[in-house]
Design an enzyme around this catalytic site. Structure first.
Site, PDB file in Angstrom:
ATOM      1  N   HIS A 211       0.470 -25.827  32.013  1.00 57.90           N
ATOM      2  CA  HIS A 211       0.368 -26.211  33.439  1.00 57.90           C
ATOM      3  C   HIS A 211       0.324 -27.730  33.533  1.00 57.90           C
ATOM      4  O   HIS A 211       0.113 -28.440  32.533  1.00 57.90           O
ATOM      5  CB  HIS A 211      -0.866 -25.586  34.115  1.00 57.90           C
ATOM      6  CG  HIS A 211      -2.170 -26.039  33.568  1.00 57.90           C
ATOM      7  ND1 HIS A 211      -2.810 -27.214  33.976  1.00 57.90           N
ATOM      8  CD2 HIS A 211      -2.995 -25.482  32.622  1.00 57.90           C
ATOM      9  CE1 HIS A 211      -3.936 -27.350  33.334  1.00 57.90           C
ATOM     10  NE2 HIS A 211      -4.084 -26.303  32.496  1.00 57.90           N
ATOM     11  N   CYS A 222      -6.071 -24.864  27.530  1.00 65.05           N
ATOM     12  CA  CYS A 222      -4.675 -24.789  27.960  1.00 65.05           C
ATOM     13  C   CYS A 222      -3.867 -25.916  27.339  1.00 65.05           C
ATOM     14  O   CYS A 222      -4.390 -26.832  26.700  1.00 65.05           O
ATOM     15  CB  CYS A 222      -4.600 -24.883  29.500  1.00 65.05           C
ATOM     16  SG  CYS A 222      -5.309 -23.440  30.334  1.00 65.05           S
TER      17      CYS A 222
END
Length: 246
Positions: A211, A222
């Site tokens: 992301h 992430c």
């Protein structure tokens, strides 16, 4: 009268002669019955006859062109009868000799009889690597955490990268391994941290995704990308694509 008395009458002479003949015949007949001696008939003198000569065997080669007649079979049978079973045994073809059957070889000691052969394990073939990356040709997204780099791949070819990334820290590390894209969200807000995660591409359990995010701080596990690269990863990767994290 005197002459007639000296000469007997003719009738008496005749009767006496007849009686003498009959008596003679009767005497001869009785002697024949008492002592019968038949005479052997006169036979011509005979000479010894030699036995039949052994017939010469006929072959088609000796008399070419002559067909065998019906008498040949009779003569052959006579020859066989006269010479006895010895000739029959000599003329009969010898019995065929049976070929000895070879015994089947015993099974190898390491292979039990009746069991299937044990397949030899095939050594695994090393997958083809994509040049300049730590990933194989099966990957669609590749990440090298130690170098903080990422790539987009297509059938072993680099289509984007390497690009800079930011990953998790020691408390929230980014997992290593091979994964697959699970789902995507263009605009997403983390429920745990209440932060924006634009262009999220989720590929691991626990909400781990590519992301958009700042590059100066580590993530909570992430893989953060700048705005342009986050958009490129979002539109390129599809559900089911393979992601390799090294």
């Amino acid at each position: 009268m005197g002459r007639s008395a000296r000469r007997p009458p003719v009738a008496r002479v005749a009767v006496g002669a007849l009686a003498a003949v009959v008596a003679t015949g009767l005497l001869g007949l009785g002697y024949a019955q008492a002592n019968p001696q038949p005479a052997a008939p006169d036979l011509p003198a005979t000479t010894p006859v030699a036995g039949p000569a052994r017939p010469v065997e006929r072959t088609h080669a000796a008399e070419p062109g002559r067909e065998a007649d019906a008498d040949d079979g009779d003569r052959d049978s006579q020859d066989a009868d006269s010479e006895g079973p010895g000739r029959l045994r000599a003329a009969a073809p010898p019995a065929p000799r049976s070929t000895p059957r070879r015994a089947a070889p015993p099974p190898e000691p390491s292979q039990p009889a009746g069991s299937k052969p044990t397949p030899h394990p095939t050594p695994p073939v090393a997958p083809s690597m994509v040049a300049g990356t730590p990933c194989t040709v099966a990957a669609r997204a590749c990440v090298a955490l130690g170098e903080r780099l990422a790539w987009l791949l297509d059938d072993g070819k680099v289509v984007r990268g390497p690009v800079a990334i930011q990953h998790g820290d020691a408390e929230d590390p980014t997992p290593l391994g091979t994964f697959a894209v699970q789902w995507k969200a263009e605009q997403y807000t983390s429920r745990e941290y209440l932060t924006q995660m634009p262009y999220s591409v989720f590929f691991a359990d626990g909400g781990i995704a590519f992301h958009e995010g700042t590059q100066d701080t580590p993530s909570a596990g992430c893989v953060k990308l700048d705005h342009e690269n986050a958009k490129a990863f979002f539109y390129y990767l599809q559900v089911g694509d393979e992601v390799q994290i090294h």
